[in-house]
Scaffold this motif. Structure first.
Motif, PDB file in Angstrom:
ATOM      1  N   VAL A  61      37.630  36.693  55.481  1.00  0.00           N
ATOM      2  CA  VAL A  61      36.380  37.303  55.931  1.00  0.00           C
ATOM      3  C   VAL A  61      35.748  38.032  54.753  1.00  0.00           C
ATOM      4  O   VAL A  61      36.326  38.976  54.207  1.00  0.00           O
ATOM      5  CB  VAL A  61      36.626  38.282  57.095  1.00  0.00           C
ATOM      6  CG1 VAL A  61      35.308  38.928  57.527  1.00  0.00           C
ATOM      7  CG2 VAL A  61      37.271  37.552  58.276  1.00  0.00           C
ATOM      8  N   VAL A  96      34.801  41.687  62.909  1.00  0.00           N
ATOM      9  CA  VAL A  96      35.154  40.265  62.985  1.00  0.00           C
ATOM     10  C   VAL A  96      36.616  40.060  62.604  1.00  0.00           C
ATOM     11  O   VAL A  96      37.361  39.338  63.289  1.00  0.00           O
ATOM     12  CB  VAL A  96      34.223  39.437  62.073  1.00  0.00           C
ATOM     13  CG1 VAL A  96      34.798  38.041  61.834  1.00  0.00           C
ATOM     14  CG2 VAL A  96      32.829  39.331  62.674  1.00  0.00           C
ATOM     15  N   VAL A 129      34.760  33.362  57.003  1.00  0.00           N
ATOM     16  CA  VAL A 129      33.591  33.926  57.671  1.00  0.00           C
ATOM     17  C   VAL A 129      32.834  34.762  56.653  1.00  0.00           C
ATOM     18  O   VAL A 129      33.445  35.530  55.905  1.00  0.00           O
ATOM     19  CB  VAL A 129      33.993  34.809  58.874  1.00  0.00           C
ATOM     20  CG1 VAL A 129      32.742  35.395  59.552  1.00  0.00           C
ATOM     21  CG2 VAL A 129      34.829  34.020  59.876  1.00  0.00           C
ATOM     22  N   ALA A 149      29.824  37.622  56.385  1.00  0.00           N
ATOM     23  CA  ALA A 149      28.899  38.554  57.022  1.00  0.00           C
ATOM     24  C   ALA A 149      27.825  38.879  55.993  1.00  0.00           C
ATOM     25  O   ALA A 149      28.093  39.564  55.004  1.00  0.00           O
ATOM     26  CB  ALA A 149      29.626  39.819  57.470  1.00  0.00           C
ATOM     27  N   VAL A 154      27.835  35.245  60.092  1.00  0.00           N
ATOM     28  CA  VAL A 154      27.404  36.349  60.953  1.00  0.00           C
ATOM     29  C   VAL A 154      26.530  37.275  60.116  1.00  0.00           C
ATOM     30  O   VAL A 154      26.580  37.266  58.876  1.00  0.00           O
ATOM     31  CB  VAL A 154      28.597  37.126  61.549  1.00  0.00           C
ATOM     32  CG1 VAL A 154      29.478  36.210  62.392  1.00  0.00           C
ATOM     33  CG2 VAL A 154      29.416  37.804  60.453  1.00  0.00           C
ATOM     34  N   LEU A 171      30.592  37.946  70.810  1.00  0.00           N
ATOM     35  CA  LEU A 171      31.138  37.749  69.468  1.00  0.00           C
ATOM     36  C   LEU A 171      32.574  37.256  69.550  1.00  0.00           C
ATOM     37  O   LEU A 171      32.953  36.306  68.854  1.00  0.00           O
ATOM     38  CB  LEU A 171      31.075  39.060  68.688  1.00  0.00           C
ATOM     39  CG  LEU A 171      31.731  39.059  67.299  1.00  0.00           C
ATOM     40  CD1 LEU A 171      31.117  38.006  66.399  1.00  0.00           C
ATOM     41  CD2 LEU A 171      31.629  40.448  66.660  1.00  0.00           C
ATOM     42  N   ARG A 172      33.377  37.853  70.433  1.00  0.00           N
ATOM     43  CA  ARG A 172      34.760  37.432  70.592  1.00  0.00           C
ATOM     44  C   ARG A 172      34.841  35.968  71.038  1.00  0.00           C
ATOM     45  O   ARG A 172      35.639  35.188  70.507  1.00  0.00           O
ATOM     46  CB  ARG A 172      35.469  38.329  71.612  1.00  0.00           C
ATOM     47  CG  ARG A 172      36.969  38.059  71.737  1.00  0.00           C
ATOM     48  CD  ARG A 172      37.553  38.776  72.950  1.00  0.00           C
ATOM     49  NE  ARG A 172      37.296  40.205  72.912  1.00  0.00           N
ATOM     50  CZ  ARG A 172      38.058  41.073  72.271  1.00  0.00           C
ATOM     51  NH1 ARG A 172      39.126  40.657  71.617  1.00  0.00           N
ATOM     52  NH2 ARG A 172      37.760  42.366  72.302  1.00  0.00           N
ATOM     53  N   LEU A 214      33.941  33.617  68.146  1.00  0.00           N
ATOM     54  CA  LEU A 214      35.042  33.532  67.188  1.00  0.00           C
ATOM     55  C   LEU A 214      36.209  32.717  67.737  1.00  0.00           C
ATOM     56  O   LEU A 214      36.826  31.929  67.014  1.00  0.00           O
ATOM     57  CB  LEU A 214      35.521  34.939  66.819  1.00  0.00           C
ATOM     58  CG  LEU A 214      34.572  35.761  65.944  1.00  0.00           C
ATOM     59  CD1 LEU A 214      35.019  37.212  65.904  1.00  0.00           C
ATOM     60  CD2 LEU A 214      34.498  35.189  64.528  1.00  0.00           C
TER      61      LEU A 214
END
Length: 219
Positions: free
Chosen positions: A14, A32, A84, A86, A121, A177-178, A181
């Motif tokens: 992340v 996240v 991921v 952000a 994200v 969001l959960r 993911l």
């Protein structure tokens, strides 16, 4: 690995694409990472500022090669099953520092973005949550072979969205969001664990042996 033993946890990297210490996207990246950990995956977090890179310049590359920060980032990408990002939104597009990072990584071989499952994200005080920047960010990543997940998550009015514990005030938003993911991780599992389900969605020209191809970053 012994037959019948459970596979090791998936590894997810992340990356917060913001340099500012109090960045909303650093907060979102931390949330996240925690949600991914709760889903059973191993998570490694980092911020873009940890990987020092000058502005891309072909003369710099010719004189000194790939910067150490770029190589360090490539090592992290190569070790993960998925990553991921952000990302902030600057002027309705990709932040310059993040685009510069991608341009440097594009100069490496083997290409660590290729075939890597990716989710994007963003968080912003605006009403669109930085979503326009994510659409722009998809372009260079997909160009380099990343499998960018169709569903993106953008947190609007993010300056008012976080509790002190790092969760979101709106339970339904955190649940969305959960769920996003979780769906992403299921795809990563299918792509990395079950060979019979794999599909090569992209033809990355940079992998053609012996053929002249356009350089990924050139001026």
């Amino acid at each position: 690995m012994t037959s019948g033993a459970p596979p090791p946890p998936m590894r997810v990297f992340v990356l917060a694409g913001s340099f500012r210490a109090g960045s909303l996207n650093i907060k979102l990246a931390s949330l996240v990472a925690r949600l991914i950990e709760e889903a059973g995956a191993d998570v490694e977090e980092a911020r873009i500022g940890e990987f020092g890179m000058p502005v891309y310049d072909g003369d710099l590359e010719s004189a000194g090669g790939i910067p150490a920060g770029t190589r360090a980032l490539c090592e992290r990408l190569e070790k993960c099953d998925a990553f991921v990002i952000a990302s902030p939104e600057y002027n309705a597009s990709v932040p310059g520092g993040l685009k510069n990072m991608i341009d440097w990584v594009s100069r490496t071989s083997p290409q660590p973005f290729k075939d890597k499952q990716t989710m994007l994200v963003s968080a912003s005080p605006s009403m669109v949550g930085g979503n326009r920047g994510l659409w722009a960010l998809r372009v260079p990543l997909e160009h380099l072979g990343s499998r960018v997940y169709p569903d993106m998550f953008s947190l609007a009015s993010a300056h008012e969205a976080f509790k002190e514990d790092g969760n979101l005030f709106k339970d339904d938003l955190q649940e969305r969001l959960r769920e996003t993911l979780t769906s992403f991780l299921r795809l990563v599992e299918a792509d990395t664990r079950y060979v019979c389900l794999r599909r090569r969605w992209y033809e990355f020209l940079g992998d053609q042996t012996g053929a002249h191809v356009t350089q990924r970053a050139e001026g």
